[in-house]
Design an enzyme around this catalytic site. Structure first.
Site, PDB file in Angstrom:
ATOM      1  N   GLU A  44      -0.799  -1.630  98.327  1.00 17.99           N
ATOM      2  CA  GLU A  44      -1.244  -3.008  99.370  1.00 17.99           C
ATOM      3  C   GLU A  44      -2.006  -2.973 100.484  1.00 17.99           C
ATOM      4  OE1 GLU A  44       2.560  -4.911  99.890  1.00 17.99           O
ATOM      5  OE2 GLU A  44       1.825  -6.830  99.834  1.00 17.99           O
ATOM      6  N   ASN A 191       2.939 -12.560  92.466  1.00 18.13           N
ATOM      7  CA  ASN A 191       3.684 -11.446  93.061  1.00 18.13           C
ATOM      8  C   ASN A 191       5.134 -12.036  93.334  1.00 18.13           C
ATOM      9  OD1 ASN A 191       4.796  -8.264  93.950  1.00 18.13           O
ATOM     10  ND2 ASN A 191       4.853  -9.658  96.246  1.00 18.13           N
ATOM     11  N   GLU A 192       6.395 -11.304  93.575  1.00 19.85           N
ATOM     12  CA  GLU A 192       7.670 -11.983  93.311  1.00 19.85           C
ATOM     13  C   GLU A 192       7.452 -13.351  93.297  1.00 19.85           C
ATOM     14  OE1 GLU A 192       9.587  -9.452  96.292  1.00 19.85           O
ATOM     15  OE2 GLU A 192       9.095  -7.982  95.103  1.00 19.85           O
ATOM     16  N   TYR A 258      13.864  -2.169  94.645  1.00 19.57           N
ATOM     17  CA  TYR A 258      14.349  -1.099  95.429  1.00 19.57           C
ATOM     18  C   TYR A 258      15.312  -0.621  96.055  1.00 19.57           C
ATOM     19  CZ  TYR A 258       9.682  -2.520  97.458  1.00 19.57           C
ATOM     20  OH  TYR A 258       7.977  -2.284  96.968  1.00 19.57           O
ATOM     21  N   GLU A 314       7.066  -2.680  91.728  1.00 15.62           N
ATOM     22  CA  GLU A 314       7.744  -1.746  92.032  1.00 15.62           C
ATOM     23  C   GLU A 314       9.349  -1.264  92.501  1.00 15.62           C
ATOM     24  OE1 GLU A 314       7.091  -4.594  95.329  1.00 15.62           O
ATOM     25  OE2 GLU A 314       5.212  -4.738  95.044  1.00 15.62           O
ATOM     26  N   GLN A 363       5.040   2.316  98.154  1.00 15.42           N
ATOM     27  CA  GLN A 363       3.151   2.657  97.830  1.00 15.42           C
ATOM     28  C   GLN A 363       2.993   4.131  97.721  1.00 15.42           C
ATOM     29  OE1 GLN A 363       1.706  -0.761  99.351  1.00 15.42           O
ATOM     30  NE2 GLN A 363       3.752  -2.315  98.949  1.00 15.42           N
TER      31      GLN A 363
HETATM   32  O1  AHR Z   1       6.481  -3.636  98.304  1.00 14.57           O
HETATM   33  C1  AHR Z   1       6.895  -3.981  99.423  1.00 14.57           C
HETATM   34  C2  AHR Z   1       6.663  -5.037  99.549  1.00 14.57           C
HETATM   35  O2  AHR Z   1       7.743  -5.438  98.557  1.00 14.57           O
HETATM   36  C3  AHR Z   1       5.767  -5.858  98.161  1.00 14.57           C
HETATM   37  O3  AHR Z   1       4.829  -7.252  99.031  1.00 14.57           O
HETATM   38  C4  AHR Z   1       6.481  -7.286  98.060  1.00 14.57           C
HETATM   39  O4  AHR Z   1       6.569  -7.367  96.622  1.00 14.57           O
HETATM   40  C5  AHR Z   1       8.352  -6.846  97.778  1.00 14.57           C
HETATM   41  O5  AHR Z   1       8.659  -7.249  98.441  1.00 14.57           O
END
Ligand code: AHR
Length: 511
Positions: A44, A191-192, A258, A314, A363
């Site tokens: 990103e 995204n999201e 995450y 992600e 990332q």
């Molecule tokens: O990867 C960091 C961020 O985490 C991304 O920009 C977003 O999609 C997620 O919340």
């Protein structure tokens, strides 16, 4: 009395003998292919991922090809990176692609409001990203702007990149120096969308998705693989709504999850943690299995043929930033603990490869669970990098069904399976097994039985280190790196593999 003596003797025997881990690999029962795209990455416009991580500019003293650093490209080619997601993340829903084409010195600047409020000069845009993918020999995965963009803007981006004939966008591309269209199959529609991508409800986004999907066209033989914005972790209602109303218009549905050891406010340090926090981190990483299973159950109801891929685009461990670094840049170190997170997660994705068709760790460079860290001209490969290096044997191989019974790793009365495993057979008939010993204190011996194959030769590689917090630094870049593994003993009956505490092992078996 005799009975009591006998049971004491049996208990004594049980205590004296190491408990058994048993792995059965059904070498002749493989049906599903592990898509190489499960081993994808995400980059990103965030912190030093794009700028400094890949892009140094053509005039940089750092060796580069058309502005893209050569060391990073070589390292990623060495793990056979199959695809790269770009430009975000949250940034994607603020990005207007037309700002990133044409002469670099004439491109408008913008503020990257999500990530540190820094100035984005748009010097890395569409042409630079697609050049990067060509240098990497990987497939681009572009995420369009739904949050602050328009259907027209995204449909023109597809036309600009992929249309071969006469059209305003194809001609604009030519005027910017690219005659031939590129092939770009993977497109994300925002995204999201439930969060930074517009704070939408599932129902609202579903309708919007259908509009975007309608106007993103297939030009020539470039067939789009459209990936709808999917759920946040365990938001099963999102998946249900999307699948019920838009399954026919998508090829993939994303999933974001995450691993955060503590809370979002104080996530914990990347390098300083006790065993309780180690346990929690791995436990949270392992919950990916439940997420994928439950989202898949919903998808199965609307798509029993499994045509739509579940795409965790992600995922990874997320800690507090390194002390003294910009909080908006999400720069964190990467330890052996992170390698264990990657090892178990990739084993989970392999196991679900009938539904999981792609994934993207967050990332690639200098951000979150990065595989590469850079500091000016210096570069290091993280423990997570070495997991991708070991696991490349699974790319496009046939998943072999396994049955694993194993010891528990216990910590303060909490327990989890100590071993995670995955097996596949490649096109040449070689069988590969990736094993993770999660237990940071005890080695685990795994008696491995192969059904349907006779193994003649076994070789191995291992990733481990003294402490689970061990990591690579620019001064000591090889503290955690791959070595040869010689602790697999082949007998007539089985293969006995002794995994050191907190290790990841790759076995290669030749028949
Ligand atoms: O990867 C960091 C961020 O985490 C991304 O920009 C977003 O999609 C997620 O919340």
């Amino acid at each position: 009395m005799k009975k009591i003596i006998t049971s004491i003797a049996i208990c004594g025997l049980a205590l004296a003998l190491p408990a058994q881990n048993k792995l059965i690999i059904n070498a002749d029962q493989g049906k599903e292919t592990i898509s190489k795209h499960i081993y994808g990455h995400f980059s990103e416009h965030l912190g030093r991922c794009i700028y400094g991580g890949y892009w140094v500019g053509e005039d940089s003293p750092i060796p580069n090809t058309r502005g893209i650093r050569n060391d990073v490209v070589k390292a990623l080619k060495d793990i056979q990176i199959p695809n790269l997601r770009w430009p975000g993340g949250c940034f994607a829903d603020e990005y207007h692609w037309m700002d990133g084409i044409g002469p670099r010195n004439q491109r408008p600047k913008m503020v990257n409001t999500h990530w540190g409020g820094v100035t984005e000069d748009n010097s890395f845009g569409t042409h630079e990203f697609l050049d990067l993918c060509e240098q990497l020999a990987c497939e681009p995965y572009i995420c369009g702007n739904v949050g602050s963009g328009t259907v027209e803007e995204m449909s023109k981006w597809v036309e600009y990149i992929t249309f071969d004939g006469e059209s305003p966008m194809a001609n604009l591309r030519r005027s910017n120096g690219r005659e031939e269209p590129w092939k770009v199959k993977f497109w994300g529609v925002g995204n999201e969308n439930w969060g930074c991508g517009g704070n939408m409800t599932a129902a609202f986004y579903t309708d919007l998705y259908r509009r975007y999907a309608t106007y993103c066209r297939n030009y020539g033989d470039n067939r789009l693989y459209k990936i709808a914005g999917g759920p946040n972790a365990a938001d099963y209602n999102w998946t249900e709504t999307m699948m019920k109303n838009a399954a026919g218009q998508m090829q993939g549905l994303s999933l974001h999850y995450y691993t955060v050891p503590r809370t979002w406010g104080n996530k914990g340090s990347a390098t300083e943690f006790d065993e309780a926090e180690y346990f929690t981190t791995i436990e949270k990483a392992l919950s990916m299995d439940e997420l994928v299973t439950k989202h898949s159950v919903i998808m199965d109801r609307f798509d029993p043929q499994k045509r739509v891929g579940l795409i965790p685009d992600e995922w990874g461990a997320w800690y507090n930033v390194e002390p003294g670094t910009n909080p908006g840049f999400l720069y964190q170190q990467n330890t052996l603990r992170d390698a264990i997170v990657a090892g178990v997660t990739l084993n989970i994705f392999n196991a679900h490869c009938d539904r999981v068709k792609m994934s993207n760790i967050a990332q690639t460079v200098n951000v979150l669970q990065a595989v590469i860290l850079t500091e000016e001209e210096k570069m290091l490969l993280t423990p997570t990098y070495w997991v991708y290096w070991l696991y490349k044997v699974h790319h496009d191989a046939t998943l072999l069904p396994i049955s694993l019974t194993c010891n528990k790793y216990e910590q303060d009365r909490r327990r989890m399976d100590a071993v995670s495993a995955s097996a596949s057979k490649d096109a040449s008939g070689k069988i590969h097994v990736t094993l993770v010993n999660i237990d940071p204190n005890r080695e685990q011996t795994v008696e491995t039985y192969l059904r349907g194959a006779t193994v003649k030769k076994v070789t191995g590689k291992i990733l481990t280190s003294t402490k689970s917090s061990d990591h690579n630094t620019f001064d000591k870049p090889n503290t955690v790196s791959v070595k040869d593994f010689n602790d697999a003993k082949l007998s007539k009956e089985s293969l006995s593999v002794t995994l050191p505490a907190k290790s990841i092992v790759l076995l290669e078996m030749e028949q």
